[in-house]
Design a protein around this motif. Structure first.
Motif, mmCIF file in Angstrom:
data_model
loop_
_atom_site.group_PDB
_atom_site.id
_atom_site.type_symbol
_atom_site.label_atom_id
_atom_site.label_comp_id
_atom_site.label_asym_id
_atom_site.label_seq_id
_atom_site.Cartn_x
_atom_site.Cartn_y
_atom_site.Cartn_z
ATOM 1 N N THR A 1 -14.885 -82.184 84.112
ATOM 2 C CA THR A 1 -14.805 -83.627 84.093
ATOM 3 C C THR A 1 -14.188 -84.418 82.885
ATOM 4 O O THR A 1 -15.355 -84.547 81.997
ATOM 5 C CB THR A 1 -15.659 -84.335 85.054
ATOM 6 N N PHE A 2 -12.910 -85.440 83.022
ATOM 7 C CA PHE A 2 -13.173 -85.660 81.919
ATOM 8 C C PHE A 2 -13.896 -86.729 81.636
ATOM 9 O O PHE A 2 -14.428 -87.416 82.472
ATOM 10 C CB PHE A 2 -11.771 -86.478 81.808
ATOM 11 N N ASP A 3 -14.386 -87.586 80.125
ATOM 12 C CA ASP A 3 -15.370 -88.381 80.324
ATOM 13 C C ASP A 3 -14.668 -89.062 78.759
ATOM 14 O O ASP A 3 -14.046 -88.650 78.141
ATOM 15 C CB ASP A 3 -16.660 -87.940 79.775
ATOM 16 N N LEU B 1 3.712 -84.816 84.106
ATOM 17 C CA LEU B 1 2.403 -84.365 83.658
ATOM 18 C C LEU B 1 1.832 -83.404 83.966
ATOM 19 O O LEU B 1 2.539 -83.020 85.024
ATOM 20 C CB LEU B 1 1.869 -86.327 84.087
ATOM 21 N N ARG B 2 0.622 -83.343 83.408
ATOM 22 C CA ARG B 2 0.135 -81.634 83.833
ATOM 23 C C ARG B 2 -1.045 -82.096 85.524
ATOM 24 O O ARG B 2 -1.645 -83.105 85.782
ATOM 25 C CB ARG B 2 -1.310 -81.068 83.126
ATOM 26 N N ILE B 3 -0.453 -81.778 86.410
ATOM 27 C CA ILE B 3 -0.680 -81.413 87.955
ATOM 28 C C ILE B 3 -1.253 -79.698 88.406
ATOM 29 O O ILE B 3 -0.149 -79.364 88.514
ATOM 30 C CB ILE B 3 0.057 -82.270 88.461
ATOM 31 N N ASN C 1 -10.516 -88.928 87.785
ATOM 32 C CA ASN C 1 -9.796 -87.997 89.150
ATOM 33 C C ASN C 1 -8.727 -87.196 87.604
ATOM 34 O O ASN C 1 -7.969 -87.293 88.081
ATOM 35 C CB ASN C 1 -9.468 -88.837 89.784
ATOM 36 N N MET C 2 -9.602 -86.700 86.291
ATOM 37 C CA MET C 2 -9.029 -85.881 86.018
ATOM 38 C C MET C 2 -9.564 -84.800 85.394
ATOM 39 O O MET C 2 -11.173 -84.726 84.499
ATOM 40 C CB MET C 2 -8.704 -87.200 84.205
ATOM 41 N N LEU C 3 -8.792 -84.092 84.765
ATOM 42 C CA LEU C 3 -9.973 -83.275 84.195
ATOM 43 C C LEU C 3 -9.280 -82.937 82.821
ATOM 44 O O LEU C 3 -7.881 -82.550 82.721
ATOM 45 C CB LEU C 3 -9.746 -81.496 85.229
ATOM 46 N N LEU D 1 -4.152 -84.197 86.195
ATOM 47 C CA LEU D 1 -4.709 -85.027 87.222
ATOM 48 C C LEU D 1 -4.906 -84.644 88.163
ATOM 49 O O LEU D 1 -4.266 -83.264 88.207
ATOM 50 C CB LEU D 1 -3.336 -86.206 86.904
ATOM 51 N N ILE D 2 -5.965 -84.944 88.847
ATOM 52 C CA ILE D 2 -6.087 -84.575 90.634
ATOM 53 C C ILE D 2 -6.595 -85.972 91.641
ATOM 54 O O ILE D 2 -6.462 -86.768 90.643
ATOM 55 C CB ILE D 2 -7.319 -83.557 90.097
#
Length: 265
Positions: free
Chosen positions: A112-114, A67-69, A146-148, A156-157
């Motif tokens: 920010t993820f929506d 996963l992307r971090i 908490n995702m961008l 993921l953040i």
């Protein structure tokens, strides 16, 4: 299959750019001696080093799973760093955070993820839900995803609320075998229709050796809690065994997540 050898760089914070007043931890945007910008998580804020441990362990597990971090680094804050800070609250935070902290590479230009605007395919949604059930991350809700989105990809953040068993060590073994009931509020649960498939794939990736290599990254300096266990070695052993137990019994939290999803859809 993703390959991952956990290893973190250490940087020295050189400039406090601005506070990021989100949540109770008061993270900050800082510049380091490698000329990159980072989101700094302070050891002197909120839950202290426990939040940094959760951020480190959950983040590196996510990275191991492909996963992307954002890159996670150790960030050293010099004792003289906060002397010229005019804001008393920030100055107190800086003084309380001297030494080794944690930081994530700043994703400049991210949004920010929506869940209403951004779509996530079923496989990725299932992967993220599985991760959060595994590390017991309570903070991926519609209110606070908490995702961008960065360069059209999902990142993921903020995993500081994960591994909440370490706020009450007495029953860690029982907690390691419990379903993750908070999954019912997970922002991606309605899309997570491939949890059983992801469970099989992720169990094959997360070997005990890999989990222990991630836990081994936790600095001794973050494990100074003699009222709980005698030594950092013992505390790391509990983290490792908690994760190993949880992996071995993953069908418990996977079945609970599937039931919670069926109730929604």
């Amino acid at each position: 299959m993703p390959t991952h050898q956990p290893e973190l760089r250490t940087v020295n914070v050189t400039r406090y750019a601005k506070p990021l007043r989100e949540g109770g931890s008061l993270p900050a945007l800082v510049e380091a001696d490698d000329d990159f910008l980072y989101v700094l998580k302070f050891r002197g804020a909120g839950q202290g080093t426990k939040a940094l441990i959760a951020e480190l362990v959950a983040g590196e597990i996510a990275r191991a799973l492909g996963l992307r971090i954002p890159e996670i680094v150790f960030a050293t804050l010099d004792e003289a760093f906060g002397r010229t800070e005019p804001d008393e609250e920030i100055q107190d935070l800086l003084r309380a955070s001297e030494g080794l902290n944690l930081a994530l590479h700043y994703l400049s230009g991210s949004i920010t993820f929506d869940a209403i605007v951004n779509t996530v395919d079923a496989k990725l949604a299932s992967q993220i839900v599985w991760l959060d059930c595994f590390v017991t991350n309570v903070d991926r809700t519609a209110r606070n995803t908490n995702m961008l989105i960065w360069h059209k990809e999902l990142w993921l953040i903020d995993h500081g609320a994960a591994l909440y068993f370490h706020h009450n060590w007495d029953n860690w073994e029982a907690q390691s075998l419990r379903p993750f009931v908070q999954v019912k509020d997970h922002v991606l649960l309605p899309r997570a229709s491939e949890l059983a498939t992801v469970d099989a794939e992720y169990r094959a990736i997360l070997s005990p050796d890999l989990l222990r290599s991630i836990v081994a990254l936790i600095p001794d300096d973050w494990l100074k809690n003699p009222s709980v266990l005698e030594s950092p070695v013992e505390q790391r052993e509990v983290y490792a065994r908690f994760l190993e137990n949880r992996l071995t019994s993953s069908q418990i939290f996977v079945n609970a997540a599937i039931e919670a999803r069926n109730a929604l859809v």
